[in-house]
Design a protein around this motif. Sequence first.
Motif, PDB file in Angstrom:
ATOM      1  N   UNK A 385       0.832  -1.205   0.000  1.00 14.75           N
ATOM      2  CA  UNK A 385       0.000   0.000   0.000  1.00 14.75           C
ATOM      3  C   UNK A 385       0.866   1.254   0.000  1.00 14.75           C
ATOM      4  N   UNK A 386       0.368   2.306  -0.625  1.00  6.71           N
ATOM      5  CA  UNK A 386       1.117   3.560  -0.689  1.00  6.71           C
ATOM      6  C   UNK A 386       1.230   4.221   0.681  1.00  6.71           C
ATOM      7  N   UNK A 387       0.461   3.753   1.647  1.00  4.28           N
ATOM      8  CA  UNK A 387       0.506   4.301   2.996  1.00  4.28           C
ATOM      9  C   UNK A 387       1.579   3.632   3.854  1.00  4.28           C
ATOM     10  N   UNK A 388       2.294   2.660   3.315  1.00  8.81           N
ATOM     11  CA  UNK A 388       3.339   1.972   4.074  1.00  8.81           C
ATOM     12  C   UNK A 388       4.304   2.981   4.674  1.00  8.81           C
ATOM     13  N   UNK A 389       4.642   2.811   5.946  1.00  7.17           N
ATOM     14  CA  UNK A 389       5.598   3.711   6.580  1.00  7.17           C
ATOM     15  C   UNK A 389       7.014   3.157   6.433  1.00  7.17           C
ATOM     16  N   UNK A 390       8.005   4.033   6.587  1.00  9.83           N
ATOM     17  CA  UNK A 390       9.391   3.577   6.534  1.00  9.83           C
ATOM     18  C   UNK A 390       9.699   2.634   7.692  1.00  9.83           C
ATOM     19  N   UNK A 391       9.054   2.861   8.823  1.00 12.60           N
ATOM     20  CA  UNK A 391       9.264   1.975   9.966  1.00 12.60           C
ATOM     21  C   UNK A 391       8.740   0.567   9.667  1.00 12.60           C
ATOM     22  N   UNK A 392       7.574   0.488   9.015  1.00  6.46           N
ATOM     23  CA  UNK A 392       7.051  -0.820   8.639  1.00  6.46           C
ATOM     24  C   UNK A 392       7.943  -1.481   7.600  1.00  6.46           C
ATOM     25  N   UNK A 393       8.396  -0.709   6.620  1.00 11.99           N
ATOM     26  CA  UNK A 393       9.276  -1.257   5.592  1.00 11.99           C
ATOM     27  C   UNK A 393      10.566  -1.802   6.198  1.00 11.99           C
ATOM     28  N   UNK A 394      11.074  -1.120   7.221  1.00 13.56           N
ATOM     29  CA  UNK A 394      12.322  -1.543   7.852  1.00 13.56           C
ATOM     30  C   UNK A 394      12.202  -2.910   8.492  1.00 13.56           C
ATOM     31  N   UNK A 395      10.993  -3.283   8.928  1.00 12.05           N
ATOM     32  CA  UNK A 395      10.842  -4.601   9.545  1.00 12.05           C
ATOM     33  C   UNK A 395      11.056  -5.716   8.528  1.00 12.05           C
ATOM     34  N   UNK A 396      10.714  -5.480   7.259  1.00  6.04           N
ATOM     35  CA  UNK A 396      11.012  -6.461   6.218  1.00  6.04           C
ATOM     36  C   UNK A 396      12.514  -6.607   6.050  1.00  6.04           C
ATOM     37  N   UNK A 397      13.210  -5.477   5.989  1.00  5.04           N
ATOM     38  CA  UNK A 397      14.661  -5.512   5.808  1.00  5.04           C
ATOM     39  C   UNK A 397      15.316  -6.281   6.955  1.00  5.04           C
ATOM     40  N   UNK A 398      14.820  -6.082   8.160  1.00  2.00           N
ATOM     41  CA  UNK A 398      15.367  -6.783   9.322  1.00  2.00           C
ATOM     42  C   UNK A 398      15.105  -8.290   9.247  1.00  2.00           C
ATOM     43  N   UNK A 399      13.956  -8.667   8.686  1.00  2.00           N
ATOM     44  CA  UNK A 399      13.571 -10.083   8.643  1.00  2.00           C
ATOM     45  C   UNK A 399      14.183 -10.835   7.469  1.00  2.00           C
ATOM     46  N   UNK A 400      14.603 -10.134   6.436  1.00  2.00           N
ATOM     47  CA  UNK A 400      15.036 -10.793   5.208  1.00  2.00           C
ATOM     48  C   UNK A 400      16.269 -11.680   5.389  1.00  2.00           C
ATOM     49  N   UNK A 401      17.310 -11.271   6.106  1.00  2.00           N
ATOM     50  CA  UNK A 401      18.479 -12.157   6.222  1.00  2.00           C
ATOM     51  C   UNK A 401      18.138 -13.539   6.770  1.00  2.00           C
ATOM     52  N   UNK A 402      17.298 -13.595   7.787  1.00  2.00           N
ATOM     53  CA  UNK A 402      16.918 -14.899   8.343  1.00  2.00           C
ATOM     54  C   UNK A 402      16.126 -15.712   7.329  1.00  2.00           C
ATOM     55  N   UNK A 403      15.255 -15.047   6.565  1.00  2.00           N
ATOM     56  CA  UNK A 403      14.477 -15.761   5.552  1.00  2.00           C
ATOM     57  C   UNK A 403      15.384 -16.313   4.462  1.00  2.00           C
ATOM     58  N   UNK A 404      16.389 -15.547   4.062  1.00  2.00           N
ATOM     59  CA  UNK A 404      17.331 -16.027   3.052  1.00  2.00           C
ATOM     60  C   UNK A 404      18.144 -17.199   3.584  1.00  2.00           C
ATOM     61  N   UNK A 405      18.486 -17.134   4.846  1.00  2.00           N
ATOM     62  CA  UNK A 405      19.213 -18.251   5.447  1.00  2.00           C
ATOM     63  C   UNK A 405      18.348 -19.508   5.477  1.00  2.00           C
ATOM     64  N   UNK A 406      17.076 -19.352   5.840  1.00  2.00           N
ATOM     65  CA  UNK A 406      16.157 -20.483   5.833  1.00  2.00           C
ATOM     66  C   UNK A 406      16.019 -21.065   4.430  1.00  2.00           C
ATOM     67  N   UNK A 407      16.079 -20.181   3.434  1.00  2.00           N
ATOM     68  CA  UNK A 407      15.958 -20.612   2.038  1.00  2.00           C
ATOM     69  C   UNK A 407      17.224 -21.262   1.507  1.00  2.00           C
ATOM     70  N   UNK A 408      18.288 -21.224   2.308  1.00  2.00           N
ATOM     71  CA  UNK A 408      19.527 -21.858   1.886  1.00  2.00           C
ATOM     72  C   UNK A 408      20.598 -20.913   1.404  1.00  2.00           C
ATOM     73  N   UNK A 409      20.316 -19.622   1.441  1.00  2.00           N
ATOM     74  CA  UNK A 409      21.302 -18.635   0.998  1.00  2.00           C
ATOM     75  C   UNK A 409      22.047 -18.138   2.248  1.00  2.00           C
ATOM     76  N   UNK A 410      22.996 -18.947   2.713  1.00  2.00           N
ATOM     77  CA  UNK A 410      23.624 -18.696   4.008  1.00  2.00           C
ATOM     78  C   UNK A 410      24.908 -17.907   3.910  1.00  2.00           C
ATOM     79  N   UNK A 411      25.645 -18.057   2.837  1.00  2.00           N
ATOM     80  CA  UNK A 411      26.929 -17.349   2.712  1.00  2.00           C
ATOM     81  C   UNK A 411      26.966 -16.589   1.391  1.00  2.00           C
ATOM     82  N   UNK A 412      26.095 -15.568   1.258  1.00  2.00           N
ATOM     83  CA  UNK A 412      26.029 -14.813  -0.005  1.00  2.00           C
ATOM     84  C   UNK A 412      27.313 -14.055  -0.263  1.00  2.00           C
ATOM     85  N   UNK A 413      27.680 -13.853  -1.545  1.00  2.00           N
ATOM     86  CA  UNK A 413      28.929 -13.178  -1.898  1.00  2.00           C
ATOM     87  C   UNK A 413      28.983 -11.719  -1.484  1.00  2.00           C
TER      88      UNK A 413
END
Length: 422
Positions: A385-413
């Motif tokens: 949504x266009x109403x998304x706040x930067x604080x809400x968006x930041x929570x995705x950025x914080x969660x992404x590394x763990x999700x990538x690790x779960x997906x098998x992307x553990x040692x990215x270049x």
Amino acid sequence: MTDTGQDWTERYRRAVMNTFGTPQRVLVRGEGAYVWDADGARYLDLLGGIAVNALGHAHPALVQAVTEQLGAVGHVSNFFTTPAHVRLAERLLEIVTPGGAPDGSRVFLANSGTEANEAAFKLVRRHGDGTRPRVLALEGAFHGRTMGALALTHKAAYREPFAPLPGGVEFLPFGDVAALADAMDDDVAALVLEPIQGEAGVRPLPAGYLAAARRLTADHGALLVLDEVQTGMGRTGTWMAHHGIVDPDGGGTSPVVPDVVTLAKSLGGGMPIGAAIALGGRAGGLLGPGQHGTTFGGNPVSAAAALAVIETIERDGLLHHAAVTGKALADALAGVPGVRTVRGSGLLLAAELEAPVAKEAAAALLDAGFIVNPVAPDALRVAPPLILTQEQAATLVDALPAALATAGLRTPPGAGRAEETP
């Protein structure tokens, strides 16, 4: 006893055609940028119904507009019109191009993006008038799933089960100006483009391509049709994505002006509506009485919803907000280890990953409370949504590394970089 998500999913399987596969969750309510499922779990909706819910969920302005209009008149046949229908057409002509559409421009209201593109295809055929049989589109294009829109869609898996499709469509290499120049001739009725190819992985047209397309179509008398179904209505930080693309040979200040623009998705904020806008008298007068129609197009409830979306975007400064929030999100995502690059503009972005694990990463994010879309094997799409706040968006950025690790992307270049539409 209240049915669980699993209960609803089993009922879905027994009652609904299997055109979408098994639902990932059963959603029962939403508020702002969040939704809740039947089992009480909350999710940050970073897909927005695939770029639809411009104002998020249960926005008061949208709820009020729909409620008031339905309480007045909910539907009339196309033998009549309503003030909401007329006002929306007028507003679309005001925002479709900076300074307003030229004289003779007209709007056709439909119910979806596919239907808007069907209307555009019929405009193209009328313009061709039997002497211009060719229609050009791009490899990677997605314009819908009805037969005419599907003819303009490139992906073989979508097309082949339903052949033969309407003929005359040729697909050109994406972003190749030389190939476009070679293909263009006086027997071409139209060139159909997406400023950013959403379903192909959020791929912006290269710098200079759209301006070259405008010059070549004008030189040969062909229509330039821009499919802004996914990119329009503020999604990229301007009313239309093409507003942010200027002609470098025109001094770098003049946006490209197409002949036809199609809209849907964010236009209704969740209510079903689409629009085909013909700019100028040449395109605006192509369809006459009896040559096209729809029972529900121009429905006053959907039109009222679209008016509320436009008014709220203007009142709350959501164009600027989408641009700023999108830039911050793109920059932050580009710094996440395992992300190669970030494509797109405003709040239509794709994080390209270092490995083809997007499906697994999206599933991990869903379990963590985030809705994103694996738009390609190696790309995660966000269209919140266009109403998304930067604080809400930041929570995705914080969660992404763990999700990538779960997906098998553990040692990215390494980290990536943001690539926005010029």
